[in-house]
Design a protein around this motif. Structure first.
Motif, PDB file in Angstrom:
ATOM      1  N   LEU A 199       0.821  -1.213   0.000  1.00 11.21           N
ATOM      2  CA  LEU A 199       0.000   0.000   0.000  1.00 11.21           C
ATOM      3  C   LEU A 199       0.854   1.261   0.000  1.00 11.21           C
ATOM      4  CD1 LEU A 199      -2.763  -1.121   2.483  1.00 11.21           C
ATOM      5  CD2 LEU A 199      -3.006  -0.781   0.015  1.00 11.21           C
ATOM      6  N   LEU A 200       2.098   1.137   0.425  1.00  6.56           N
ATOM      7  CA  LEU A 200       2.959   2.308   0.477  1.00  6.56           C
ATOM      8  C   LEU A 200       3.633   2.620  -0.857  1.00  6.56           C
ATOM      9  CD1 LEU A 200       4.637   1.783   3.954  1.00  6.56           C
ATOM     10  CD2 LEU A 200       2.910   3.477   3.339  1.00  6.56           C
ATOM     11  N   VAL A 201       3.773   1.626  -1.724  1.00  3.76           N
ATOM     12  CA  VAL A 201       4.408   1.885  -3.011  1.00  3.76           C
ATOM     13  C   VAL A 201       3.433   2.597  -3.928  1.00  3.76           C
ATOM     14  CG1 VAL A 201       6.048  -0.020  -2.863  1.00  3.76           C
ATOM     15  CG2 VAL A 201       3.828  -0.399  -3.919  1.00  3.76           C
ATOM     16  N   ALA A 202       3.973   3.409  -4.824  1.00  7.01           N
ATOM     17  CA  ALA A 202       3.117   4.227  -5.677  1.00  7.01           C
ATOM     18  C   ALA A 202       2.375   3.411  -6.717  1.00  7.01           C
ATOM     19  CB  ALA A 202       3.950   5.311  -6.360  1.00  7.01           C
ATOM     20  N   ALA A 203       3.015   2.451  -7.359  1.00  6.40           N
ATOM     21  CA  ALA A 203       2.380   1.693  -8.426  1.00  6.40           C
ATOM     22  C   ALA A 203       2.434   0.203  -8.104  1.00  6.40           C
ATOM     23  CB  ALA A 203       3.083   1.957  -9.746  1.00  6.40           C
ATOM     24  N   PRO A 204       1.290  -0.467  -8.144  1.00  5.04           N
ATOM     25  CA  PRO A 204       1.281  -1.889  -7.866  1.00  5.04           C
ATOM     26  C   PRO A 204       1.951  -2.673  -8.996  1.00  5.04           C
ATOM     27  CG  PRO A 204      -0.898  -1.154  -8.550  1.00  5.04           C
ATOM     28  CD  PRO A 204      -0.043   0.073  -8.423  1.00  5.04           C
ATOM     29  N   LEU A 205       2.493  -3.831  -8.662  1.00  5.83           N
ATOM     30  CA  LEU A 205       3.072  -4.721  -9.653  1.00  5.83           C
ATOM     31  C   LEU A 205       1.953  -5.581 -10.205  1.00  5.83           C
ATOM     32  CD1 LEU A 205       6.164  -5.821  -7.571  1.00  5.83           C
ATOM     33  CD2 LEU A 205       6.083  -4.056  -9.342  1.00  5.83           C
ATOM     34  N   GLN A 206       1.767  -5.561 -11.502  1.00  2.00           N
ATOM     35  CA  GLN A 206       0.658  -6.282 -12.089  1.00  2.00           C
ATOM     36  C   GLN A 206       1.149  -7.401 -12.995  1.00  2.00           C
ATOM     37  OE1 GLN A 206      -2.101  -5.743 -10.757  1.00  2.00           O
ATOM     38  NE2 GLN A 206      -1.680  -3.796  -9.832  1.00  2.00           N
ATOM     39  N   ALA A 207       0.206  -8.215 -13.454  1.00  4.09           N
ATOM     40  CA  ALA A 207       0.539  -9.301 -14.360  1.00  4.09           C
ATOM     41  C   ALA A 207       1.176  -8.723 -15.614  1.00  4.09           C
ATOM     42  CB  ALA A 207      -0.721 -10.085 -14.707  1.00  4.09           C
ATOM     43  N   SER A 208       2.217  -9.357 -16.048  1.00  7.43           N
ATOM     44  CA  SER A 208       2.926  -8.828 -17.201  1.00  7.43           C
ATOM     45  C   SER A 208       2.573  -9.551 -18.485  1.00  7.43           C
ATOM     46  CB  SER A 208       4.439  -8.902 -16.957  1.00  7.43           C
ATOM     47  OG  SER A 208       4.798 -10.246 -16.693  1.00  7.43           O
ATOM     48  N   SER A 209       1.795 -10.622 -18.402  1.00  6.73           N
ATOM     49  CA  SER A 209       1.505 -11.371 -19.625  1.00  6.73           C
ATOM     50  C   SER A 209       0.163 -12.087 -19.542  1.00  6.73           C
ATOM     51  CB  SER A 209       2.614 -12.388 -19.875  1.00  6.73           C
ATOM     52  OG  SER A 209       2.513 -13.451 -18.939  1.00  6.73           O
ATOM     53  N   TRP A 210      -0.333 -12.417 -20.716  1.00 10.74           N
ATOM     54  CA  TRP A 210      -1.551 -13.221 -20.800  1.00 10.74           C
ATOM     55  C   TRP A 210      -1.278 -14.628 -20.280  1.00 10.74           C
ATOM     56  CZ3 TRP A 210      -5.724 -10.603 -21.106  1.00 10.74           C
ATOM     57  CH2 TRP A 210      -5.764  -9.407 -21.814  1.00 10.74           C
ATOM     58  N   ASP A 211      -0.039 -15.114 -20.425  1.00  6.88           N
ATOM     59  CA  ASP A 211       0.303 -16.443 -19.913  1.00  6.88           C
ATOM     60  C   ASP A 211       0.112 -16.508 -18.404  1.00  6.88           C
ATOM     61  OD1 ASP A 211       0.931 -17.488 -22.394  1.00  6.88           O
ATOM     62  OD2 ASP A 211       3.076 -17.104 -22.198  1.00  6.88           O
ATOM     63  N   GLN A 212       0.543 -15.459 -17.712  1.00  8.85           N
ATOM     64  CA  GLN A 212       0.392 -15.424 -16.256  1.00  8.85           C
ATOM     65  C   GLN A 212      -1.092 -15.443 -15.880  1.00  8.85           C
ATOM     66  OE1 GLN A 212       2.135 -11.949 -14.433  1.00  8.85           O
ATOM     67  NE2 GLN A 212       2.500 -13.050 -12.537  1.00  8.85           N
ATOM     68  N   ILE A 213      -1.905 -14.721 -16.604  1.00  6.16           N
ATOM     69  CA  ILE A 213      -3.348 -14.711 -16.360  1.00  6.16           C
ATOM     70  C   ILE A 213      -3.935 -16.091 -16.638  1.00  6.16           C
ATOM     71  CG2 ILE A 213      -5.541 -13.791 -17.237  1.00  6.16           C
ATOM     72  CD1 ILE A 213      -4.015 -11.062 -17.501  1.00  6.16           C
ATOM     73  N   GLY A 214      -3.502 -16.709 -17.730  1.00  5.96           N
ATOM     74  CA  GLY A 214      -3.977 -18.054 -18.061  1.00  5.96           C
ATOM     75  C   GLY A 214      -3.639 -19.070 -16.982  1.00  5.96           C
ATOM     76  N   ARG A 215      -2.420 -18.996 -16.442  1.00  2.00           N
ATOM     77  CA  ARG A 215      -2.031 -19.908 -15.365  1.00  2.00           C
ATOM     78  C   ARG A 215      -2.929 -19.718 -14.136  1.00  2.00           C
ATOM     79  NH1 ARG A 215       3.059 -18.499 -17.234  1.00  2.00           N
ATOM     80  NH2 ARG A 215       3.354 -16.981 -15.581  1.00  2.00           N
ATOM     81  N   TYR A 216      -3.240 -18.467 -13.814  1.00  2.00           N
ATOM     82  CA  TYR A 216      -4.081 -18.205 -12.643  1.00  2.00           C
ATOM     83  C   TYR A 216      -5.513 -18.693 -12.882  1.00  2.00           C
ATOM     84  CZ  TYR A 216      -5.666 -15.911  -8.409  1.00  2.00           C
ATOM     85  OH  TYR A 216      -6.185 -15.660  -7.156  1.00  2.00           O
ATOM     86  N   LEU A 217      -6.011 -18.518 -14.102  1.00  2.00           N
ATOM     87  CA  LEU A 217      -7.352 -19.021 -14.427  1.00  2.00           C
ATOM     88  C   LEU A 217      -7.405 -20.545 -14.319  1.00  2.00           C
ATOM     89  CD1 LEU A 217      -8.263 -16.698 -17.432  1.00  2.00           C
ATOM     90  CD2 LEU A 217      -9.328 -16.696 -15.158  1.00  2.00           C
ATOM     91  N   ARG A 218      -6.331 -21.223 -14.734  1.00  2.00           N
ATOM     92  CA  ARG A 218      -6.283 -22.683 -14.591  1.00  2.00           C
ATOM     93  C   ARG A 218      -6.267 -23.092 -13.124  1.00  2.00           C
ATOM     94  NH1 ARG A 218      -3.321 -21.764 -19.132  1.00  2.00           N
ATOM     95  NH2 ARG A 218      -1.274 -21.815 -18.125  1.00  2.00           N
ATOM     96  N   LEU A 219      -5.639 -22.291 -12.282  1.00  3.11           N
ATOM     97  CA  LEU A 219      -5.646 -22.560 -10.844  1.00  3.11           C
ATOM     98  C   LEU A 219      -7.071 -22.459 -10.284  1.00  3.11           C
ATOM     99  CD1 LEU A 219      -3.929 -23.136  -8.324  1.00  3.11           C
ATOM    100  CD2 LEU A 219      -3.564 -20.670  -8.116  1.00  3.11           C
ATOM    101  N   LEU A 220      -7.801 -21.449 -10.706  1.00  6.35           N
ATOM    102  CA  LEU A 220      -9.199 -21.312 -10.272  1.00  6.35           C
ATOM    103  C   LEU A 220     -10.030 -22.515 -10.715  1.00  6.35           C
ATOM    104  CD1 LEU A 220      -9.772 -17.532 -11.059  1.00  6.35           C
ATOM    105  CD2 LEU A 220      -9.721 -18.578  -8.786  1.00  6.35           C
ATOM    106  N   LYS A 221      -9.766 -22.989 -11.916  1.00  4.58           N
ATOM    107  CA  LYS A 221     -10.505 -24.146 -12.440  1.00  4.58           C
ATOM    108  C   LYS A 221     -10.275 -25.378 -11.568  1.00  4.58           C
ATOM    109  CE  LYS A 221     -11.496 -26.496 -16.764  1.00  4.58           C
ATOM    110  NZ  LYS A 221     -12.824 -25.989 -17.010  1.00  4.58           N
ATOM    111  N   ARG A 222      -9.105 -25.465 -10.941  1.00  2.25           N
ATOM    112  CA  ARG A 222      -8.792 -26.623 -10.099  1.00  2.25           C
ATOM    113  C   ARG A 222      -9.635 -26.670  -8.825  1.00  2.25           C
ATOM    114  NH1 ARG A 222      -2.567 -27.270  -9.352  1.00  2.25           N
ATOM    115  NH2 ARG A 222      -3.290 -29.132  -8.268  1.00  2.25           N
ATOM    116  N   ILE A 223     -10.311 -25.574  -8.483  1.00  6.63           N
ATOM    117  CA  ILE A 223     -11.259 -25.612  -7.363  1.00  6.63           C
ATOM    118  C   ILE A 223     -12.692 -25.480  -7.897  1.00  6.63           C
ATOM    119  CG2 ILE A 223      -9.619 -24.815  -5.625  1.00  6.63           C
ATOM    120  CD1 ILE A 223     -11.199 -22.106  -5.704  1.00  6.63           C
TER     121      ILE A 223
END
Length: 165
Positions: A19-43
């Motif tokens: 919360l103290l840093v000015a800019a949050p670190l975000q996903a840098s690629s669609w691959d990273q988003i895809g991996r996280y979506l696959r993790l959600l699918k596992r539940i």
């Protein structure tokens, strides 16, 4: 990573530092988003992309349908923006796994104070929600600002016991 330890102190340190840093670190690629979506699918959370969401709606989590919705018609084709919405909605998934809010009251209060000092407008949209929804929505706004690795670590902490092989 700060969040791999079970103790609340490291969670607080990590969230406070983010919360103290000015800019949050975000996903840098669609691959990273895809991996996280696959993790959600596992539940057994279905991730859907709609092309007909009402204007202004970026995403939603439907607990009873176990569906996380991303509004493709309202989101730009930018993985950083999509990640923020995915992280926000996945916090609601984590709250579902946890059976309620993720943050202890003291941490939540301190985090809200820090976030308001950094961005006084951060929680203006809470006025659109019933007061009973304020904490879970504010929590999602706070956690969406964390780096992706910390969001994923929180997912494992709160939903890991539901992972299907």
């Amino acid at each position: 990573m700060f969040l791999l330890r079970v103790g609340g102190q490291l969670l607080m340190t990590s969230l406070m530092l983010s919360l103290l840093v000015a800019a949050p670190l975000q996903a840098s690629s669609w691959d990273q988003i895809g991996r996280y979506l696959r993790l959600l699918k596992r539940i057994e959370i279905n991730a859907l992309v709609a092309k007909d969401c009402p204007q202004g709606l970026l995403g939603a989590f439907h607990q009873s349908k176990r569906s996380l919705l991303l509004c493709g018609n309202n989101l730009p084709n930018d993985p950083e923006v999509v990640w923020v919405v995915l992280a926000h909605e996945s916090v609601h998934v984590m709250q579902f796994c946890n059976g309620g809010p993720l943050m202890p009251a003291g941490l939540f209060s301190q985090s809200m104070d820090l976030a308001r000092r950094r961005d006084p407008q951060m929680f203006q949209e809470l006025k659109l929600y019933h007061s009973s929804q304020h904490q879970i929505e504010a929590e999602a706004r706070l956690i969406q600002e964390l780096p992706p690795a910390q969001v994923e670590a929180m997912f494992w902490r709160h939903c890991g016991d539901q992972i299907q092989p």
